[in-house]
Write an enzyme that holds these catalytic residues in place. Structure first.
Site, short mmCIF file in Angstrom:
data_model
loop_
_atom_site.label_atom_id
_atom_site.label_comp_id
_atom_site.label_asym_id
_atom_site.label_seq_id
_atom_site.Cartn_x
_atom_site.Cartn_y
_atom_site.Cartn_z
N ASN A 103 -3.67 -19.06 78.28
CA ASN A 103 -2.50 -19.47 79.37
C ASN A 103 -1.15 -19.86 78.20
O ASN A 103 -1.43 -20.37 77.07
CB ASN A 103 -2.95 -20.58 80.23
CG ASN A 103 -4.46 -20.09 80.84
OD1 ASN A 103 -4.57 -19.18 81.00
ND2 ASN A 103 -5.10 -21.25 81.39
N HIS B 278 -1.97 -16.75 73.43
CA HIS B 278 -0.84 -15.97 73.77
C HIS B 278 0.41 -16.66 73.92
O HIS B 278 1.48 -16.12 74.51
CB HIS B 278 -1.18 -15.29 75.22
CG HIS B 278 -2.48 -14.12 75.17
ND1 HIS B 278 -3.02 -14.14 76.31
CD2 HIS B 278 -2.99 -13.60 74.34
CE1 HIS B 278 -4.19 -13.26 76.00
NE2 HIS B 278 -4.02 -12.90 74.67
N ASN C 182 -16.88 -19.59 86.56
CA ASN C 182 -15.64 -18.84 87.22
C ASN C 182 -16.56 -18.44 88.65
O ASN C 182 -17.87 -18.56 88.69
CB ASN C 182 -15.81 -17.49 86.55
CG ASN C 182 -14.63 -16.82 86.80
OD1 ASN C 182 -14.29 -16.44 87.88
ND2 ASN C 182 -13.96 -16.06 85.92
C1 BV8 Z 1 -3.15 -6.44 70.83
C2 BV8 Z 1 1.53 -12.30 78.60
C3 BV8 Z 1 -2.89 -5.40 68.96
C4 BV8 Z 1 1.93 -13.54 78.50
C5 BV8 Z 1 -0.67 -11.48 78.28
C6 BV8 Z 1 -8.06 -0.77 75.65
C7 BV8 Z 1 -9.41 -1.43 75.56
C8 BV8 Z 1 -9.46 -2.70 75.04
C9 BV8 Z 1 -8.19 -3.32 74.51
C10 BV8 Z 1 -7.07 -2.67 75.02
C11 BV8 Z 1 -6.94 -1.36 75.42
N1 BV8 Z 1 -5.76 -1.14 75.38
C12 BV8 Z 1 -4.91 -1.71 75.05
C13 BV8 Z 1 -5.39 -3.02 74.68
C14 BV8 Z 1 -5.28 -4.10 74.03
C15 BV8 Z 1 -4.65 -4.96 74.97
C16 BV8 Z 1 -5.62 -5.45 76.19
O1 BV8 Z 1 -6.56 -6.17 76.11
N2 BV8 Z 1 -5.33 -4.84 77.11
C17 BV8 Z 1 -6.37 -4.79 78.55
C18 BV8 Z 1 -5.49 -5.22 79.61
C19 BV8 Z 1 -7.18 -3.50 78.39
N3 BV8 Z 1 -4.51 -6.24 74.22
C20 BV8 Z 1 -3.34 -6.47 73.74
O2 BV8 Z 1 -2.28 -5.53 73.81
C21 BV8 Z 1 -3.27 -7.77 73.14
N4 BV8 Z 1 -2.40 -7.48 71.42
O3 BV8 Z 1 -4.35 -6.03 71.17
O4 BV8 Z 1 -2.45 -6.17 69.94
C22 BV8 Z 1 -2.06 -5.32 67.58
C23 BV8 Z 1 -2.71 -5.73 66.37
C24 BV8 Z 1 -1.93 -5.95 65.25
C25 BV8 Z 1 -0.42 -5.36 65.21
C26 BV8 Z 1 0.06 -4.92 66.39
C27 BV8 Z 1 -0.79 -5.07 67.62
C28 BV8 Z 1 -2.33 -8.70 73.54
C29 BV8 Z 1 -2.89 -9.43 74.78
C30 BV8 Z 1 -1.88 -10.42 75.43
C31 BV8 Z 1 -1.06 -9.80 76.54
N5 BV8 Z 1 -0.33 -10.94 77.16
N6 BV8 Z 1 0.25 -11.96 79.11
C32 BV8 Z 1 2.21 -14.10 80.23
O5 BV8 Z 1 3.08 -13.37 80.59
O6 BV8 Z 1 1.40 -14.99 80.37
S1 BV8 Z 1 -2.00 -10.90 78.88
C33 BV8 Z 1 -2.35 -11.75 80.36
O7 BV8 Z 1 -3.80 -11.68 80.50
C34 BV8 Z 1 -2.35 -13.46 80.32
O8 BV8 Z 1 -1.99 -13.70 78.89
C35 BV8 Z 1 -3.47 -13.97 80.72
O9 BV8 Z 1 -4.01 -14.89 79.93
C36 BV8 Z 1 -4.54 -12.93 80.35
C37 BV8 Z 1 -6.09 -12.81 80.72
O10 BV8 Z 1 -5.79 -12.77 82.01
P1 BV8 Z 1 -6.75 -14.00 82.85
O11 BV8 Z 1 -6.34 -15.37 82.20
O12 BV8 Z 1 -8.41 -13.53 82.59
O13 BV8 Z 1 -6.42 -13.80 84.24
P2 BV8 Z 1 -7.00 -13.00 85.49
O14 BV8 Z 1 -6.31 -13.17 86.66
O15 BV8 Z 1 -7.53 -11.53 84.98
O16 BV8 Z 1 -8.36 -13.73 85.53
C38 BV8 Z 1 -8.48 -14.90 86.50
C39 BV8 Z 1 -9.99 -15.37 86.44
O17 BV8 Z 1 -9.94 -16.74 86.84
C40 BV8 Z 1 -10.76 -14.55 87.30
O18 BV8 Z 1 -12.06 -14.18 86.78
C41 BV8 Z 1 -11.08 -15.50 88.45
O19 BV8 Z 1 -12.33 -15.09 89.17
C42 BV8 Z 1 -11.22 -16.77 87.96
N7 BV8 Z 1 -10.81 -17.88 88.73
C43 BV8 Z 1 -9.98 -18.12 89.98
N8 BV8 Z 1 -9.88 -19.42 90.30
C44 BV8 Z 1 -10.54 -20.03 89.56
C45 BV8 Z 1 -11.27 -19.29 88.52
N9 BV8 Z 1 -12.17 -19.42 87.64
C46 BV8 Z 1 -12.27 -20.92 87.37
N10 BV8 Z 1 -11.95 -21.87 88.30
C47 BV8 Z 1 -10.99 -21.45 89.43
N11 BV8 Z 1 -10.73 -22.32 90.37
#
Ligand code: BV8
Length: 242
Positions: A98, A115, A208
């Site tokens: 976050n 992040h 979660n």
């Molecule tokens: C990198 C910007 C390499 C900040 C964000 C294919 C396979 C695997 C990986 C990849 C792939 N293709 C590309 C990749 C890599 C990619 C990636 O992972 N993509 C995914 C989508 C497939 N990752 C990257 O690019 C990372 N960098 O790999 O660089 C590199 C290395 C060296 C040199 C150069 C390059 C960078 C990742 C960061 C991206 N930036 N955001 C902003 O704007 O905020 S990501 C974004 O998603 C946010 O940061 C967020 O934190 C993150 C994860 O999301 P969640 O927090 O999990 O949120 P979500 O809505 O998904 O889920 C919420 C959960 O809460 C749910 O489960 C829900 O049930 C639960 N919930 C709801 N209410 C509650 C609750 N839980 C508890 N209590 C509640 N009350």
């Protein structure tokens, strides 16, 4: 819950990974859930280097709005419970995805912001940094005098995580006896790998209300909101079962 509490009672090292779900009850939208930021916004245009290159004012509009929302939000009982839990251990690490600063405001001390955060803006040219207040960055200050451009100090897709924060997060996950995974869908890497790949001998518990990409791979699943489950864990740990 019983086994998790027993493990927490004997653990010397605890690591926590959080995502946007822990801030949902502070009124901040998650990314992928119903009404999530990425259900209603054009991610590629807002949270990517290419989108920023194309339209920095649009990107700053979005981040200034989120920054203002973060400042209005308050840490909830889940954030506070993790700050409380930290006081029970000499070796406690909270790695968050976050950028809302709510863990800091709740009192967490050993926090790794994987992040980045919206507390500062950074120049793409000279690295100059400036603190952001609730009003964010005025458009007329996006272009920096050095010829570079001020950007939010957060990690977009395709960008590396802050090296020192990532190194410390991996080391913490590798030595942890218990890892709590709270409020993340565990689809973004490398952060999600802390709970799977780097969690060597750790007992991993997911907190979660819904299933996630790693639910089948963890030792314990506590289905409920962070603001209820985390205070219950602290109470049970202190011997006051709720
Ligand atoms: C990198 C910007 C390499 C900040 C964000 C294919 C396979 C695997 C990986 C990849 C792939 N293709 C590309 C990749 C890599 C990619 C990636 O992972 N993509 C995914 C989508 C497939 N990752 C990257 O690019 C990372 N960098 O790999 O660089 C590199 C290395 C060296 C040199 C150069 C390059 C960078 C990742 C960061 C991206 N930036 N955001 C902003 O704007 O905020 S990501 C974004 O998603 C946010 O940061 C967020 O934190 C993150 C994860 O999301 P969640 O927090 O999990 O949120 P979500 O809505 O998904 O889920 C919420 C959960 O809460 C749910 O489960 C829900 O049930 C639960 N919930 C709801 N209410 C509650 C609750 N839980 C508890 N209590 C509640 N009350």
């Amino acid at each position: 819950m019983r086994e998790l509490i027993d493990r927490l009672r004997t653990a010397r090292s605890v690591t926590v990974l959080t995502g946007s779900g822990i801030s949902a009850e502070s009124g901040l939208p998650t990314f992928r859930g119903v009404g999530g930021l990425w259900r209603t916004h054009r991610v590629e245009e807002l949270a990517s280097p290419a989108g920023f290159e194309r339209d920095p004012q649009l990107v700053w509009t979005w981040y200034n709005e989120r920054n203002a929302a973060h400042r209005r939000a308050q840490p909830n009982a889940g954030h506070r419970a993790l700050a409380e839990l930290e006081t029970r251990y000499l070796d406690f690490t909270l790695a968050t995805q976050n950028v809302d600063s709510l863990h800091l405001r709740a009192g967490t001390r050993n926090l790794l912001e994987l992040h980045g955060s919206l507390r500062i803006a950074r120049c793409t040219g000279c690295g100059y940094e400036r603190e952001l207040d609730a009003s964010g960055l005025p458009f007329e200050q996006i272009e920096h005098t050095c010829g570079g451009r001020m950007r939010p100090d957060i990690v977009w897709f395709g960008e590396p995580l802050p090296p020192e924060a990532w190194r410390r997060a991996v080391a913490a996950a590798e030595r942890a006896e218990v890892i709590l995974v709270v409020g993340t869908s565990a689809v973004v890497y490398p952060a999600a790998a802390l709970a799977t790949r780097y969690a060597r001998d750790a007992f991993v518990a997911e907190i979660n209300p819904e299933a996630t990409a790693i639910s089948e791979r963890v030792a314990c699943v506590l289905r409920g909101p962070a603001s209820e489950v985390l205070p219950r864990i602290v109470a049970e740990l202190d011997g006051f079962p709720s």
